[in-house]
Design an enzyme around this catalytic site. Structure first.
Site, short mmCIF file in Angstrom:
data_model
loop_
_atom_site.label_atom_id
_atom_site.label_comp_id
_atom_site.label_asym_id
_atom_site.label_seq_id
_atom_site.Cartn_x
_atom_site.Cartn_y
_atom_site.Cartn_z
N HIS A 25 -10.66 -3.84 0.51
CA HIS A 25 -10.50 -3.41 -0.90
C HIS A 25 -9.04 -3.23 -1.26
O HIS A 25 -8.15 -3.26 -0.42
CB HIS A 25 -11.27 -2.11 -1.14
CG HIS A 25 -10.77 -0.95 -0.33
ND1 HIS A 25 -9.66 -0.21 -0.69
CD2 HIS A 25 -11.23 -0.40 0.82
CE1 HIS A 25 -9.47 0.75 0.21
NE2 HIS A 25 -10.41 0.64 1.14
N CYS A 61 -11.57 1.21 6.54
CA CYS A 61 -11.48 0.02 5.70
C CYS A 61 -10.14 -0.70 5.89
O CYS A 61 -9.20 -0.16 6.45
CB CYS A 61 -11.63 0.39 4.23
SG CYS A 61 -13.26 1.05 3.84
#
Length: 186
Positions: free
Chosen positions: A146, A162
């Site tokens: 992301h 992440c």
């Protein structure tokens, strides 16, 4: 007794030396390894996958870089990333992109809520959204590639698992990676 008078040749030499002094620190700074700068390690898709019949990504947590290959490897790109804070938060192995979202909503995981009880979900498009402007969800629950609004995180171990990119880079990658993109996290 020593003669301390300045000659024209000496004055010109001193002025020339003084003009080069500001350049020395700039050159020295260029070789310093800063904490938020990735030192990319070259990757070859053949070291990770049998073929590139689909778009391929390798997220190298060691060098804090995400490597992209188009179908057939005609296009190769490298993106600086943020990576998980610790090895315990880092899931490694093979996965794929299963979902994509522009303006993703962020919801803290159960373990994040345990550690940070004051955290709350953030709507997509909010300037404080930890997922930035785009998200590509992996087949592993709660693992996402992301964007981020906090550019200080790129090049650093700063995530809870992440892989983060600059917003403009995740927007570019979002367009290049279809659902089914093969991914390896190393």
């Amino acid at each position: 007794m020593t003669d301390t008078r300045m000659t024209r040749r000496g004055l010109i030499g001193a002025a020339g030396a003084a003009l080069t002094l500001p350049l020395i620190p700039a050159r020295a700074r260029a070789t310093v390894n800063r904490n938020n700068i990735s030192s990319f390690v070259s990757q070859e898709w053949q070291d990770h996958f049998e073929n590139v019949d689909v778009v391929t990504l390798v997220a190298d947590t060691g060098s804090r870089a995400l490597h992209y290959w188009s179908v057939g490897a005609a296009d190769y790109r490298v993106y600086p990333t943020s990576v998980p804070k610790t090895d315990e938060l880092t899931k490694r192995g093979y996965t794929e992109i299963v979902r994509k979202k522009v303006g993703p909503t962020w919801t803290p995981t159960a373990s994040q809520m345990e550690r940070f009880p004051d955290w709350h979900p953030v709507e997509g498009g909010a300037p404080d959204n930890p997922l930035g402007t785009h998200a590509m969800y992996l087949s592993w629950p709660a693992y996402i590639i992301h964007g981020t609004h906090d550019t200080r995180k790129i090049g650093r171990p700063s995530s809870d698992g992440c892989i983060g990119l600059y917003n403009e880079k995740i927007a570019e990658l979002f367009e290049l990676c279809p659902i089914g993109t093969q991914v390896r996290v190393i």
